[in-house]
Design a protein around this motif. Structure first.
Motif, PDB file in Angstrom:
ATOM      1  N   SER A   1       0.263   9.460 -10.492  1.00 43.55           N
ATOM      2  CA  SER A   1      -0.629   9.887 -11.566  1.00 43.55           C
ATOM      3  C   SER A   1      -1.792  10.723 -11.024  1.00 43.55           C
ATOM      4  O   SER A   1      -2.150  11.764 -11.596  1.00 43.55           O
ATOM      5  N   VAL A   2      -2.370  10.288  -9.922  1.00 40.72           N
ATOM      6  CA  VAL A   2      -3.485  11.027  -9.329  1.00 40.72           C
ATOM      7  C   VAL A   2      -3.003  12.379  -8.816  1.00 40.72           C
ATOM      8  O   VAL A   2      -3.659  13.409  -9.029  1.00 40.72           O
ATOM      9  N   LEU A   3      -1.839  12.403  -8.155  1.00 43.09           N
ATOM     10  CA  LEU A   3      -1.311  13.675  -7.654  1.00 43.09           C
ATOM     11  C   LEU A   3      -0.956  14.617  -8.804  1.00 43.09           C
ATOM     12  O   LEU A   3      -1.153  15.829  -8.705  1.00 43.09           O
ATOM     13  N   ASP A   4      -0.455  14.061  -9.920  1.00 47.73           N
ATOM     14  CA  ASP A   4      -0.190  14.885 -11.108  1.00 47.73           C
ATOM     15  C   ASP A   4      -1.480  15.521 -11.620  1.00 47.73           C
ATOM     16  O   ASP A   4      -1.508  16.698 -11.976  1.00 47.73           O
ATOM     17  N   SER A   5      -2.554  14.731 -11.671  1.00 52.00           N
ATOM     18  CA  SER A   5      -3.841  15.247 -12.138  1.00 52.00           C
ATOM     19  C   SER A   5      -4.359  16.351 -11.221  1.00 52.00           C
ATOM     20  O   SER A   5      -4.889  17.362 -11.690  1.00 52.00           O
ATOM     21  N   CYS A   6      -4.196  16.161  -9.919  1.00 50.39           N
ATOM     22  CA  CYS A   6      -4.629  17.187  -8.964  1.00 50.39           C
ATOM     23  C   CYS A   6      -3.824  18.469  -9.155  1.00 50.39           C
ATOM     24  O   CYS A   6      -4.383  19.570  -9.132  1.00 50.39           O
ATOM     25  N   GLU A   7      -2.522  18.323  -9.351  1.00 49.87           N
ATOM     26  CA  GLU A   7      -1.675  19.500  -9.555  1.00 49.87           C
ATOM     27  C   GLU A   7      -2.056  20.239 -10.834  1.00 49.87           C
ATOM     28  O   GLU A   7      -2.113  21.466 -10.862  1.00 49.87           O
ATOM     29  N   GLN A   8      -2.347  19.506 -11.895  1.00 48.29           N
ATOM     30  CA  GLN A   8      -2.761  20.128 -13.150  1.00 48.29           C
ATOM     31  C   GLN A   8      -4.077  20.877 -12.977  1.00 48.29           C
ATOM     32  O   GLN A   8      -4.268  21.960 -13.536  1.00 48.29           O
ATOM     33  N   LEU A   9      -4.998  20.310 -12.192  1.00 49.08           N
ATOM     34  CA  LEU A   9      -6.278  20.971 -11.960  1.00 49.08           C
ATOM     35  C   LEU A   9      -6.072  22.294 -11.233  1.00 49.08           C
ATOM     36  O   LEU A   9      -6.615  23.325 -11.649  1.00 49.08           O
ATOM     37  N   VAL A  10      -5.277  22.282 -10.169  1.00 47.97           N
ATOM     38  CA  VAL A  10      -5.057  23.505  -9.406  1.00 47.97           C
ATOM     39  C   VAL A  10      -4.307  24.538 -10.253  1.00 47.97           C
ATOM     40  O   VAL A  10      -4.658  25.719 -10.273  1.00 47.97           O
TER      41      VAL A  10
ATOM     42  N   MET B   1       0.846  -1.168   0.000  1.00 45.96           N
ATOM     43  CA  MET B   1       0.000   0.000   0.000  1.00 45.96           C
ATOM     44  C   MET B   1       0.896   1.238   0.000  1.00 45.96           C
ATOM     45  O   MET B   1       1.894   1.298   0.706  1.00 45.96           O
ATOM     46  N   TYR B   2       0.508   2.214  -0.777  1.00 44.24           N
ATOM     47  CA  TYR B   2       1.234   3.471  -0.886  1.00 44.24           C
ATOM     48  C   TYR B   2       0.283   4.629  -0.628  1.00 44.24           C
ATOM     49  O   TYR B   2      -0.879   4.589  -1.050  1.00 44.24           O
ATOM     50  N   THR B   3       0.782   5.632   0.057  1.00 41.55           N
ATOM     51  CA  THR B   3       0.008   6.847   0.264  1.00 41.55           C
ATOM     52  C   THR B   3       0.801   8.022  -0.280  1.00 41.55           C
ATOM     53  O   THR B   3       2.035   8.045  -0.198  1.00 41.55           O
ATOM     54  N   GLY B   4       0.105   8.952  -0.835  1.00 44.36           N
ATOM     55  CA  GLY B   4       0.735  10.156  -1.352  1.00 44.36           C
ATOM     56  C   GLY B   4      -0.010  11.377  -0.867  1.00 44.36           C
ATOM     57  O   GLY B   4      -1.235  11.352  -0.719  1.00 44.36           O
TER      58      GLY B   4
ATOM     59  N   GLU C   1      -8.408  31.570 -11.716  1.00 46.87           N
ATOM     60  CA  GLU C   1      -8.552  32.514 -10.610  1.00 46.87           C
ATOM     61  C   GLU C   1      -7.472  32.353  -9.543  1.00 46.87           C
ATOM     62  O   GLU C   1      -7.357  33.178  -8.650  1.00 46.87           O
ATOM     63  N   LEU C   2      -6.682  31.276  -9.626  1.00 48.62           N
ATOM     64  CA  LEU C   2      -5.648  31.003  -8.636  1.00 48.62           C
ATOM     65  C   LEU C   2      -4.269  31.084  -9.269  1.00 48.62           C
ATOM     66  O   LEU C   2      -4.100  30.823 -10.452  1.00 48.62           O
ATOM     67  N   GLU C   3      -3.282  31.408  -8.434  1.00 48.03           N
ATOM     68  CA  GLU C   3      -1.888  31.324  -8.867  1.00 48.03           C
ATOM     69  C   GLU C   3      -1.199  30.309  -7.971  1.00 48.03           C
ATOM     70  O   GLU C   3      -1.121  30.491  -6.751  1.00 48.03           O
ATOM     71  N   LEU C   4      -0.730  29.224  -8.567  1.00 45.17           N
ATOM     72  CA  LEU C   4      -0.050  28.174  -7.820  1.00 45.17           C
ATOM     73  C   LEU C   4       1.373  28.623  -7.525  1.00 45.17           C
ATOM     74  O   LEU C   4       2.169  28.827  -8.433  1.00 45.17           O
ATOM     75  N   LEU C   5       1.692  28.777  -6.238  1.00 44.24           N
ATOM     76  CA  LEU C   5       3.004  29.272  -5.833  1.00 44.24           C
ATOM     77  C   LEU C   5       3.998  28.144  -5.561  1.00 44.24           C
ATOM     78  O   LEU C   5       5.170  28.260  -5.909  1.00 44.24           O
ATOM     79  N   ALA C   6       3.522  27.077  -4.926  1.00 44.81           N
ATOM     80  CA  ALA C   6       4.418  25.979  -4.571  1.00 44.81           C
ATOM     81  C   ALA C   6       3.613  24.705  -4.369  1.00 44.81           C
ATOM     82  O   ALA C   6       2.417  24.752  -4.055  1.00 44.81           O
ATOM     83  N   VAL C   7       4.296  23.576  -4.552  1.00 45.58           N
ATOM     84  CA  VAL C   7       3.700  22.257  -4.327  1.00 45.58           C
ATOM     85  C   VAL C   7       4.685  21.440  -3.504  1.00 45.58           C
ATOM     86  O   VAL C   7       5.864  21.377  -3.838  1.00 45.58           O
ATOM     87  N   ARG C   8       4.182  20.838  -2.428  1.00 45.77           N
ATOM     88  CA  ARG C   8       4.993  19.918  -1.633  1.00 45.77           C
ATOM     89  C   ARG C   8       4.345  18.544  -1.718  1.00 45.77           C
ATOM     90  O   ARG C   8       3.190  18.383  -1.339  1.00 45.77           O
ATOM     91  N   ARG C   9       5.096  17.574  -2.226  1.00 45.59           N
ATOM     92  CA  ARG C   9       4.566  16.219  -2.412  1.00 45.59           C
ATOM     93  C   ARG C   9       5.388  15.232  -1.617  1.00 45.59           C
ATOM     94  O   ARG C   9       6.594  15.381  -1.477  1.00 45.59           O
ATOM     95  N   ARG C  10       4.708  14.193  -1.125  1.00 43.81           N
ATOM     96  CA  ARG C  10       5.385  13.102  -0.436  1.00 43.81           C
ATOM     97  C   ARG C  10       4.740  11.793  -0.829  1.00 43.81           C
ATOM     98  O   ARG C  10       3.525  11.720  -0.993  1.00 43.81           O
TER      99      ARG C  10
END
Length: 97
Positions: free
Chosen positions: A68-77, A1-4, A82-91
C-alpha cells in the motif's frame, strides 16, 4: 517483518541541462516521498542531466501495508506533472528471504 523497495526511473524536463537544475526537480519529489514515512533518495543516474532514479524503502509487519505504501509512492511520482515515469522496479522481502 517485511521490507519493500521501489526504484522509479524518471525522465526530467528538457531544461534540466545542469546538475543544479536537476536537483531542483528531484529534491521536492524526494521530500514529498518522505512524507509517507519511507526512506527515499536519488539512487541512480546521478551524472545524467535528463534522467533520475529515485529509490524508496519501507519496513512493516504486514506485506499488505508495504504494498500500500509503495503504491502511494508510485502514484505520487506518476502524478507529478514535471516528471515522466518511465519504469518502476519493486521488490518485497519477507521473513523467508
Amino acid at each position: 517483518m517485511y521490507t519493500g523497495t521501489a526504484v522509479f526511473d524518471v525522465l526530467l524536463p528538457s531544461d534540466s541541462r545542469s546538475l543544479k537544475v536537476k536537483r531542483s526537480y528531484v529534491r521536492p519529489v524526494v521530500a514529498a516521498l518522505r512524507r509517507f514515512e519511507v526512506a527515499a533518495a536519488e539512487v541512480g543516474a546521478l551524472d545524467r542531466y535528463g534522467r533520475a532514479e529515485l529509490g524508496v524503502a519501507v519496513v512493516a509487519a504486514d506485506p499488505g501495508h508495504v504494498n500500500s505504501v509503495l503504491d502511494s509512492c508510485e502514484q505520487l511520482v506518476a502524478g507529478r506533472p514535471e516528471l515522466e515515469l518511465l519504469a518502476v522496479r519493486r521488490r518485497l522481502h519477507g521473513e523467508d528471504d
